[in-house]
Write a protein that holds these residues in place. Structure first.
Motif, short mmCIF file in Angstrom:
data_model
loop_
_atom_site.label_atom_id
_atom_site.label_comp_id
_atom_site.label_asym_id
_atom_site.label_seq_id
_atom_site.Cartn_x
_atom_site.Cartn_y
_atom_site.Cartn_z
N LYS A 286 0.77 -1.75 -0.08
CA LYS A 286 0.03 0.23 -0.16
C LYS A 286 0.86 1.41 0.18
N GLN A 287 2.19 0.81 0.98
CA GLN A 287 2.35 2.69 1.26
C GLN A 287 3.29 2.49 -0.45
N ARG A 288 3.79 1.41 -0.82
CA ARG A 288 4.52 1.76 -2.42
C ARG A 288 4.15 1.99 -3.72
N ILE A 289 2.26 1.85 -3.66
CA ILE A 289 1.50 2.48 -4.21
C ILE A 289 1.26 3.73 -4.81
N LEU A 290 1.26 3.96 -2.44
CA LEU A 290 0.52 5.59 -2.38
C LEU A 290 2.70 6.47 -2.67
N LYS A 291 3.48 5.53 -2.48
CA LYS A 291 4.52 6.83 -3.15
C LYS A 291 4.68 6.68 -4.48
N GLU A 292 4.47 5.63 -5.28
CA GLU A 292 4.49 5.55 -7.06
C GLU A 292 3.69 6.61 -7.95
N ASP A 293 1.70 6.93 -7.05
CA ASP A 293 1.52 7.55 -7.73
C ASP A 293 2.11 9.29 -7.17
N GLN A 294 2.04 9.33 -6.12
CA GLN A 294 3.13 10.36 -6.03
C GLN A 294 4.30 11.22 -6.53
N ARG A 295 4.42 10.72 -6.90
CA ARG A 295 5.77 10.69 -7.46
C ARG A 295 5.26 10.58 -9.34
N ILE A 296 4.66 9.89 -9.23
CA ILE A 296 3.78 10.19 -11.20
C ILE A 296 3.30 11.19 -11.10
N LEU A 297 2.61 12.53 -9.60
CA LEU A 297 2.43 13.51 -9.84
C LEU A 297 3.22 14.62 -10.45
N ASN A 298 3.81 13.94 -8.95
CA ASN A 298 5.23 15.39 -9.41
C ASN A 298 5.16 14.96 -11.02
N GLU A 299 6.01 13.97 -10.90
CA GLU A 299 6.79 13.75 -12.32
C GLU A 299 5.91 14.84 -13.24
N LYS A 300 5.05 14.76 -13.69
CA LYS A 300 3.84 15.71 -14.46
C LYS A 300 4.06 17.35 -13.78
N GLU A 301 3.78 17.17 -13.01
CA GLU A 301 3.58 18.73 -12.84
C GLU A 301 5.12 19.10 -12.87
N ARG A 302 6.13 18.67 -13.14
CA ARG A 302 7.99 18.78 -13.46
C ARG A 302 8.13 19.15 -15.25
N GLU A 303 7.03 18.22 -15.56
CA GLU A 303 6.96 18.58 -16.92
C GLU A 303 6.02 19.41 -17.49
N LYS A 304 5.24 19.83 -16.79
CA LYS A 304 4.35 21.07 -17.10
C LYS A 304 5.13 22.41 -17.28
N GLN A 305 6.49 22.69 -15.89
CA GLN A 305 6.66 23.79 -15.26
C GLN A 305 8.28 23.55 -16.44
N ARG A 306 8.60 22.55 -16.89
CA ARG A 306 10.18 22.33 -17.96
C ARG A 306 9.20 23.36 -19.17
N ILE A 307 7.93 22.19 -19.63
CA ILE A 307 7.42 22.97 -21.46
C ILE A 307 6.42 24.53 -20.90
N LEU A 308 7.08 25.84 -19.83
CA LEU A 308 6.33 26.80 -19.87
C LEU A 308 7.97 27.69 -19.82
N LYS A 309 9.12 26.52 -18.82
CA LYS A 309 10.64 27.15 -19.00
C LYS A 309 10.42 27.10 -20.56
N GLU A 310 10.33 26.08 -21.11
CA GLU A 310 10.83 26.19 -22.36
C GLU A 310 10.46 26.85 -23.74
N ASP A 311 8.94 27.75 -23.44
CA ASP A 311 7.97 28.67 -24.43
C ASP A 311 8.81 30.00 -24.14
N GLN A 312 9.17 29.80 -22.05
CA GLN A 312 9.21 31.47 -22.10
C GLN A 312 10.92 31.60 -23.28
N ARG A 313 11.60 30.89 -23.01
CA ARG A 313 12.88 30.26 -23.76
C ARG A 313 12.88 30.76 -24.48
#
Length: 621
Positions: A286-313
């Protein structure tokens, strides 16, 4: 349209600049159990991996995580239990692209394939590293395991802690391999291989060897079977057998009852632990599944930030290009003005250069005039110097002639003095040599005693060294008890235990040799020095110097001997050596202790030699 093309080129260049290659060793990484090892892995080109994700995975264990580095820290939540506290990456080296893994206290179970996976925001790559582990086991242990029906003694040899599997063999006292009657090999993931072989022997007072070998590692134990061992074992077996039969009956009844009771208790404990393990496993999942879900959400958030930074660049890059064009126009305008100013300055420089050349020519004329005068003066001084030097050389030659004349006279006087001093000694040695030759013996070489690299002539009068390959020498018969196997030696056929004997040997053309005598029981196997305390009385030539075997005493000889005379007086315990050609005494061993036969001995060194000539025994008949 041009602006769009430029933008695409810039984006493409940036994308390709983020690509890299993860490289590792092409050959397996070798290590020994218990030591630390570094699994090499790096990025090419050498860019920083501080902000990247570095993950080491064990491929042959279904991708289990060995070590994980991400977000500037180690994240080993899902790390294999067996690697806890034993792995680390070099964080100070990540800046240079070094993503190697240090594995401490290596275990046998660590052998396998490892994947080094490196991931940035826009690229990832990996490489596989093969780790091989060796473990050197413990010294073999020999135990006596009773008798068989025919009276043979069971010997059992066991050695533990090897990896990979070693070879275990039994050898008799002559080095012959014995066939094992039973073999047992057991492998443990922690301690490696355990091997056990048993043989049955029937000979008393015999030495047996148990040898364990793995690659270049080898260990050996030995046991000597005595007649007391056979008698004591037979008596003990009869008494023990009676006691064991009576004891076993009672022990079996007690053991059956105790085992039944303990089996029930262990089964209850096992069921209880299994239930607890299943509950813990579910909780961890259970703990592993929760951590994995949190990691995927963090990964998606970082990808959004990277795309915004790329547009600004990209927007910033467009503005930079426009500004660059404006600056280029201003630079061209300034460059045109600079060229006009440069042309004007060049005209003025040419005018000044013409004036400077005129002035330089005038100064050069004056300098040449002064130089001509200086050369005339210098020539005059040189003539005078040469005249003085010629006179000095004439005087020096005259003095040198007189010195050489005096030196020649001194050398003639010294030679006459040496001849006068040596004449009585020469007559004494010549008389001694004539007396020794009355005791001359016919020496022939014993080919059976010769080292495999020594070639003895058919008449037994000559011996020479022939370089052979190591395997060829190893396969030849070196088991003869009288044969030398390490020292390049050979002895004579006949031994002498009384009176006097004398022989001569020609050593001319041999640049490494030893001659003399040895006692019958002296060591011939393995490595040793030709010293009197080892039963060898010799003199010889080594590394261009002459030595006596008595603690390697350095001998001072005025000439290089070509023929050596060896005289032995058994009753007076004396061995003397002479230079036959120059009639000079070389060395004597006095006050020795002779209690057995003495044999002539000849040597070319130890294991290998550069000598190309032959030692020749001279005929004195």
């Amino acid at each position: 349209m041009k602006f769009i093309c430029v933008t695409l080129l810039i984006i493409t260049g940036i994308t390709h600049s983020d690509e890299y290659e993860v490289i590792g060793p092409s050959a397996p990484v070798m290590t020994v159990s218990g030591e630390d090892v570094i699994l090499p892995c790096s990025i090419k080109p050498n860019i920083s991996a501080v902000n990247m994700r570095v993950q080491w995975i064990r491929l042959d264990l279904k991708g289990s995580i060995v070590h994980r580095y991400e977000d500037h820290k180690d994240i080993n939540t899902n790390q294999l239990q067996s690697y806890r506290g034993r792995t680390q990456v070099f964080k100070e080296e990540l800046e240079k692209g070094n993503t190697s893994l240090k594995l401490s206290r290596v275990q046998i179970s660590d052998e396998g394939l490892y994947k080094c996976f490196v991931q940035s925001e826009s690229w990832s790559d990996d490489v596989t590293v093969d780790l091989k582990v060796e473990a050197v086991g413990r010294l073999p242990v020999i135990t006596v395991d009773g008798f068989d029906a025919s009276g043979g003694l069971h010997l059992q040899c066991e050695s533990k802690g090897w990896y990979p599997e070693p070879d275990l063999v039994w050898l008799n006292s002559e080095g012959v391999t014995l066939t094992s009657e039973s073999t047992d090999t057991h492998r443990d993931d922690t301690d490696g291989f355990s091997v056990k072989h048993m043989i049955t022997v029937y000979n008393t007072d015999t030495k047996y060897h148990c040898r364990v070998r793995m690659n270049h590692h080898m260990m050996e134990a030995e046991i000597i079977t005595s007649s007391k061992m056979f008698h004591s074992w037979r008596s003990s077996v009869i008494l023990i057998s009676v006691a064991v039969v009576l004891s076993v009956i009672g022990v079996i009844l007690i053991t059956v009852f105790v085992c039944k009771k303990r089996e029930l208790q262990r089964e209850k404990q096992r069921i209880k632990k299994e239930d607890q393990r299943i509950l813990n496993e579910k909780e961890r999942e259970k703990q592993r599944i929760l951590k994995e879900d949190q990691r995927i959400l963090n990964e998606k958030e970082r990808e959004k930030q990277r795309i915004l930074k790329e547009d600004q660049r990209i927007l910033n890059e467009d503005q930079r290009i426009l500004n660059e064009k404006e600056r280029e126009k201003q630079r061209i305008k300034k460059e045109d003005q600079r060229i006009l100013n440069e042309k004007e300055r060049e005209k003025q420089r040419i005018k000044n250069e013409d004036q400077r050349i005129l002035n330089e020519k005038e100064r050069e004329k004056q300098r040449i005039k002064k130089e001509d005068q200086r050369i005339l003066n210098e020539k005059e001084r040189e003539k005078q110097r040469i005249k003085n030097e010629d006179q000095r050389i004439l005087n020096e030659k005259e003095r040198e002639k007189q010195r050489i004349k005096n030196e020649d006279q001194r050398i003639l006087n010294e030679d006459q003095r040496i001849l006068n001093e040596r004449e009585p000694l020469r007559r004494t040695v010549e008389s001694e040599t004539s007396r020794f030759r009355k005791h001359a013996v016919n020496v022939t070489l014993d080919a059976d005693s010769a080292h495999p690299c020594l070639i003895v002539s058919p008449d037994g009068k000559q011996v020479r060294y022939e370089d052979k390959q190591h395997e060829t020498v190893k396969n030849e018969d070196t088991g003869h008890k009288n044969k030398f196997d390490k020292c390049l030696c050979v002895v004579g056929n006949e031994g002498f235990s009384s009176g006097c004997f004398y022989y001569e040997v020609q050593v001319k053309g041999v640049d490494w040799w030893c001659v003399g005598v040895t006692r019958e029981s002296a060591q011939r196997k393995g490595g040793f020095f030709l010293y009197p305390q080892n039963g060898y009385w010799t003199v010889g030539l080594r590394y261009g110097d002459y030595w006596a075997g008595e603690d390697l005493s350095l001998l001072s000889l005025s000439v290089n001997p070509e023929r050596i005379g060896v005289f032995v007086d058994y009753e007076k315990s004396r061995v003397s050596f002479y230079d036959v050609k120059s009639m000079c005494h070389i060395h004597s061993f006095t006050d020795q202790s002779f209690t057995e036969k003495l044999y002539p001995v000849f040597s070319f060194g130890y294991e290998s030699s550069n000598s190309s000539g032959s030692l020749i025994i001279c005929d004195l008949s």
